[in-house]
Scaffold this motif. Structure first.
Motif, PDB file in Angstrom:
ATOM      1  N   ALA A   1       0.875  -1.172   0.000  1.00 39.93           N
ATOM      2  CA  ALA A   1       0.000   0.000   0.000  1.00 39.93           C
ATOM      3  C   ALA A   1       0.913   1.222   0.000  1.00 39.93           C
ATOM      4  O   ALA A   1       1.853   1.310   0.803  1.00 39.93           O
ATOM      5  CB  ALA A   1      -0.907   0.000   1.223  1.00 39.93           C
ATOM      6  N   VAL A   2       0.655   2.132  -0.926  1.00 43.74           N
ATOM      7  CA  VAL A   2       1.536   3.277  -1.152  1.00 43.74           C
ATOM      8  C   VAL A   2       0.752   4.574  -1.000  1.00 43.74           C
ATOM      9  O   VAL A   2      -0.340   4.712  -1.548  1.00 43.74           O
ATOM     10  CB  VAL A   2       2.146   3.198  -2.580  1.00 43.74           C
ATOM     11  CG1 VAL A   2       2.997   4.406  -2.877  1.00 43.74           C
ATOM     12  CG2 VAL A   2       2.938   1.919  -2.736  1.00 43.74           C
ATOM     13  N   ARG A   3       1.324   5.499  -0.270  1.00 46.27           N
ATOM     14  CA  ARG A   3       0.747   6.841  -0.115  1.00 46.27           C
ATOM     15  C   ARG A   3       1.586   7.847  -0.879  1.00 46.27           C
ATOM     16  O   ARG A   3       2.800   7.785  -0.855  1.00 46.27           O
ATOM     17  CB  ARG A   3       0.771   7.242   1.357  1.00 46.27           C
ATOM     18  CG  ARG A   3      -0.524   7.053   1.989  1.00 46.27           C
ATOM     19  CD  ARG A   3      -0.706   7.850   3.262  1.00 46.27           C
ATOM     20  NE  ARG A   3      -1.914   7.317   3.801  1.00 46.27           N
ATOM     21  CZ  ARG A   3      -1.999   6.582   4.889  1.00 46.27           C
ATOM     22  NH1 ARG A   3      -0.952   6.380   5.629  1.00 46.27           N
ATOM     23  NH2 ARG A   3      -3.146   6.075   5.259  1.00 46.27           N
ATOM     24  N   GLY A   4       0.921   8.758  -1.543  1.00 47.29           N
ATOM     25  CA  GLY A   4       1.620   9.853  -2.210  1.00 47.29           C
ATOM     26  C   GLY A   4       2.651   9.398  -3.226  1.00 47.29           C
ATOM     27  O   GLY A   4       3.684  10.042  -3.364  1.00 47.29           O
ATOM     28  N   GLN A   5       2.396   8.289  -3.906  1.00 48.21           N
ATOM     29  CA  GLN A   5       3.318   7.750  -4.920  1.00 48.21           C
ATOM     30  C   GLN A   5       4.705   7.428  -4.371  1.00 48.21           C
ATOM     31  O   GLN A   5       5.674   7.316  -5.126  1.00 48.21           O
ATOM     32  CB  GLN A   5       3.446   8.731  -6.106  1.00 48.21           C
ATOM     33  CG  GLN A   5       2.156   8.996  -6.841  1.00 48.21           C
ATOM     34  CD  GLN A   5       1.663   7.769  -7.593  1.00 48.21           C
ATOM     35  OE1 GLN A   5       2.447   7.008  -8.144  1.00 48.21           O
ATOM     36  NE2 GLN A   5       0.361   7.578  -7.603  1.00 48.21           N
ATOM     37  N   ASP A   6       4.838   7.265  -3.035  1.00 44.95           N
ATOM     38  CA  ASP A   6       6.126   6.957  -2.423  1.00 44.95           C
ATOM     39  C   ASP A   6       6.350   5.445  -2.401  1.00 44.95           C
ATOM     40  O   ASP A   6       6.196   4.778  -1.379  1.00 44.95           O
ATOM     41  CB  ASP A   6       6.198   7.537  -1.009  1.00 44.95           C
ATOM     42  CG  ASP A   6       7.587   7.417  -0.402  1.00 44.95           C
ATOM     43  OD1 ASP A   6       8.497   6.862  -1.062  1.00 44.95           O
ATOM     44  OD2 ASP A   6       7.767   7.875   0.742  1.00 44.95           O
ATOM     45  N   TRP A   7       6.723   4.903  -3.554  1.00 43.34           N
ATOM     46  CA  TRP A   7       6.924   3.469  -3.713  1.00 43.34           C
ATOM     47  C   TRP A   7       8.110   2.964  -2.903  1.00 43.34           C
ATOM     48  O   TRP A   7       8.222   1.781  -2.621  1.00 43.34           O
ATOM     49  CB  TRP A   7       7.089   3.118  -5.190  1.00 43.34           C
ATOM     50  CG  TRP A   7       5.822   3.322  -5.947  1.00 43.34           C
ATOM     51  CD1 TRP A   7       5.408   4.461  -6.562  1.00 43.34           C
ATOM     52  CD2 TRP A   7       4.766   2.375  -6.126  1.00 43.34           C
ATOM     53  NE1 TRP A   7       4.157   4.276  -7.122  1.00 43.34           N
ATOM     54  CE2 TRP A   7       3.748   2.996  -6.878  1.00 43.34           C
ATOM     55  CE3 TRP A   7       4.591   1.049  -5.736  1.00 43.34           C
ATOM     56  CZ2 TRP A   7       2.576   2.345  -7.231  1.00 43.34           C
ATOM     57  CZ3 TRP A   7       3.420   0.395  -6.100  1.00 43.34           C
ATOM     58  CH2 TRP A   7       2.431   1.050  -6.838  1.00 43.34           C
TER      59      TRP A   7
END
Length: 121
Positions: free
Chosen positions: A87-93
């Motif tokens: 699960a990724v927030r703000g495109q922070d892979w």
């Protein structure tokens, strides 16, 4: 006032999306499946029989706020690979808020998906 509360509840219920994956309900909330090559796979098959279909991009769920739940096979197309749910927030892979490597079992994968969705809810 009662009528308004009833309408608000109906609106919330209409916004809850439920889909079926491997014959089980998966509640998505306000999220949407934006890519799916996973649901067509028979995970009961041996990895060798599925290897050509096991890539990094198997399932992607995009939340209303832009968060992403992603399922892939790493390393791609490799019989020694594993499923990975993030699960990724703000495109922070590089720093997922949730990460799991469930067994290649529908129930284990569904548990990981539910946990990933809960982490970005």
């Amino acid at each position: 006032m009662t009528q308004r509360k009833s309408n608000d509840k109906n609106i919330k219920e209409e916004n809850i999306i439920e889909t079926t994956l491997f014959g089980e309900a998966l509640e998505l909330g306000a999220a949407r499946i934006t890519y799916d090559s996973l649901s067509q796979l028979d995970l009961a098959q041996p990895v060798a029989a599925l290897a050509d279909d096991l890539g990094e991009d198997l399932l992607q769920i995009t939340c209303a706020n832009g968060d992403i739940v992603d399922v892939g096979w790493y390393p791609a197309w490799n019989e020694q690979g594993r499923l990975r749910v993030v699960a990724v927030r703000g495109q922070d892979w590089e720093a997922p808020v949730f990460s799991a490597q469930p067994d290649k079992d529908p129930q284990a994968l569904l548990r990981a998906l539910r946990a990933a969705l809960a982490s970005v809810a």
